[in-house]
Scaffold this motif. Sequence first.
Motif: not given
Length: 143
Positions: A76-93
Amino acid sequence: MSIESILRRKGTDVTTIAPEASIKRAADWLRAKNIGALVVTNGNTVLGLISEREIVHAFSRHGEAAGSIPVKEIMQYGATTVSPDESVNRVMNLMTHHRVRHILVLRGGELAGIVSIGDVVKHRLEDLELETNVLRDAYNAAR
């Protein structure tokens, strides 16, 4: 709660693989590390992910010959990324919306960890258990 809290608990170790490595090598790494995905990198540059899903699809399409195919052919090219301060709920979404089971965590553009759907669910269950215990204690104290 933030993704940082999950990384503190599980650690920031990320297993990587080169895009030229064989699918067989990727499968061996997944088994040896007991993980579901590898981050594909070229030096310090993150290219994407290869997971059990891509490997199974490759073997279904190409049979035994899939083992010698390079990771770059099926990853998979271009994986979804987040920063460490992202909320768990946002990551679940994000995981639900993008239909992914792994999200890379980047800090200042550098790979800081990886979070799986299992990590998120485990964290959420621990939160719910804590909430339940607090409510039970409050109820019992009010009686």
